[in-house]
Write a protein that holds these residues in place. Sequence first.
Motif, PDB file in Angstrom:
ATOM      1  N   ALA A 143       0.720  -1.176  -0.027  1.00 38.83           N
ATOM      2  CA  ALA A 143       0.070   0.213  -0.031  1.00 38.83           C
ATOM      3  C   ALA A 143       0.795   1.247   0.043  1.00 38.83           C
ATOM      4  N   ALA A 144       1.824   1.199   0.811  1.00 47.35           N
ATOM      5  CA  ALA A 144       2.945   2.253   0.733  1.00 47.35           C
ATOM      6  C   ALA A 144       3.464   2.438  -0.477  1.00 47.35           C
ATOM      7  N   LEU A 145       3.977   1.529  -1.302  1.00 48.02           N
ATOM      8  CA  LEU A 145       4.626   1.688  -2.623  1.00 48.02           C
ATOM      9  C   LEU A 145       3.319   2.303  -3.539  1.00 48.02           C
ATOM     10  N   ILE A 146       2.178   2.107  -3.623  1.00 45.27           N
ATOM     11  CA  ILE A 146       1.075   2.572  -4.321  1.00 45.27           C
ATOM     12  C   ILE A 146       0.923   4.115  -4.031  1.00 45.27           C
ATOM     13  N   GLU A 147       1.176   4.392  -2.581  1.00 46.11           N
ATOM     14  CA  GLU A 147       0.894   5.987  -2.228  1.00 46.11           C
ATOM     15  C   GLU A 147       2.400   6.835  -2.927  1.00 46.11           C
ATOM     16  N   VAL A 207       5.544   7.143  -8.429  1.00 44.28           N
ATOM     17  CA  VAL A 207       6.842   7.323  -8.883  1.00 44.28           C
ATOM     18  C   VAL A 207       7.973   7.752  -8.040  1.00 44.28           C
ATOM     19  N   ARG A 208       7.501   7.973  -6.920  1.00 40.64           N
ATOM     20  CA  ARG A 208       8.347   8.760  -6.132  1.00 40.64           C
ATOM     21  C   ARG A 208       9.253   7.685  -5.079  1.00 40.64           C
ATOM     22  N   ALA A 209       8.667   6.480  -5.070  1.00 42.37           N
ATOM     23  CA  ALA A 209       9.144   5.254  -4.483  1.00 42.37           C
ATOM     24  C   ALA A 209      10.613   5.204  -4.545  1.00 42.37           C
ATOM     25  N   ARG A 210      11.020   5.107  -3.229  1.00 39.92           N
ATOM     26  CA  ARG A 210      12.513   4.776  -3.117  1.00 39.92           C
ATOM     27  C   ARG A 210      12.573   3.967  -1.615  1.00 39.92           C
ATOM     28  N   ALA A 211      13.948   3.562  -1.539  1.00 39.77           N
ATOM     29  CA  ALA A 211      14.024   3.008   0.122  1.00 39.77           C
ATOM     30  C   ALA A 211      14.318   4.200   0.914  1.00 39.77           C
ATOM     31  N   VAL A 212      13.503   4.453   1.914  1.00 38.74           N
ATOM     32  CA  VAL A 212      13.853   5.460   2.797  1.00 38.74           C
ATOM     33  C   VAL A 212      14.460   4.925   4.044  1.00 38.74           C
ATOM     34  N   PRO A 213      15.716   5.374   4.407  1.00 36.86           N
ATOM     35  CA  PRO A 213      16.238   4.671   5.511  1.00 36.86           C
ATOM     36  C   PRO A 213      15.386   5.001   6.951  1.00 36.86           C
ATOM     37  N   THR A 214      15.323   4.042   7.753  1.00 33.81           N
ATOM     38  CA  THR A 214      14.577   4.168   8.975  1.00 33.81           C
ATOM     39  C   THR A 214      15.346   3.360  10.155  1.00 33.81           C
ATOM     40  N   ILE A 215      15.020   4.238  11.425  1.00 29.40           N
ATOM     41  CA  ILE A 215      15.580   3.657  12.540  1.00 29.40           C
ATOM     42  C   ILE A 215      14.409   3.550  13.478  1.00 29.40           C
ATOM     43  N   LEU A 216      14.181   2.511  14.087  1.00 33.08           N
ATOM     44  CA  LEU A 216      13.134   2.387  14.958  1.00 33.08           C
ATOM     45  C   LEU A 216      13.442   1.979  16.374  1.00 33.08           C
ATOM     46  N   TRP A 217      12.461   2.422  17.190  1.00 32.14           N
ATOM     47  CA  TRP A 217      12.731   2.102  18.689  1.00 32.14           C
ATOM     48  C   TRP A 217      11.254   1.631  19.590  1.00 32.14           C
TER      49      TRP A 217
END
Length: 311
Positions: free
Chosen positions: A193-197, A200-210
Amino acid sequence: MKFTMRFLAALALYMTALAILSPAHAAVGTTFASLYASSQGIRSFHGHVPSSYQQGIPMPLVVALHGCSRGSHHYEKRTGWSKLAEQQGFIVVYPAQSILANLNLCWNWSLSKNQHRGKGEPAIIAGITDYVRSHYTVDPNRIYVTGTSAGGVMANAMTVTYPDVYAASSIIAGCEYLCDPSTVKTPEESGEAALIEMNVRARAVPTILWQGTADTVVPPPTVDRIVGQWATIDGIDDIADATEYGQVPNGRNYVHQIYEDLAGNTLIERYLIDGAEHTYPGGCDCDPLVDPKGPNATGLSWEFFEEHPIP
């Protein structure tokens, strides 16, 4: 109510006009504050510009989103983002949820209009980001977003709806895109669903989680759902490439995991903190919503951000 909204709208436009007319260097080394108004709504915000700022020299920007029940000024105090901004040389802005939009000051992540680009609260937060960019020399490849709880959910949504704006994110006790507390949908479905949203701007967005293991507000396995979401977006598997076990001196134990792409670049980091509740890790010893015994989420998030500009 209609009169109140008209009054607030007029006040917001007036305040915004004053800010635009003010010289861009007026808040150098100090704080700034204003209201942002658009067709999507009105929100206040404030921020800090470090004394090292020089107009014309690009500087990173961090957008910090508070959680429920406490406002943006409280979030600034308890996280230490402004203090770190002064030390490390970046601008930080704190958008504030309005009590008119949510009585508990939560970002309304569950509403459909707040899960898409150009609409609702994502559009407002992106607008506040643009405001800062228009008043200060911001490096367009080093704009980051972070948030806790409801703010963490919204930070995740911001990187999905505006992956061309935010280079990386830090999410504390948040949940996956289109958050599904019932866990009916899989993390992979969230990623799709995120890829659909993203389109054309889709890319790997680095993420740090806690995430704390004793969190009774956000179930600890939720952090794995965020990993699954981003692993789907990034085209990698959700099995960690490296795992380390650490302990804060006189503090909590934690498990730190790293997820890489095929080239060995870190795309996801995850901190699972033993015994931590629904609190901000490593902040000040000044509030029950802060856990000074946890890893320093602010400092470690900034280190992660520094390593991940938009390519």
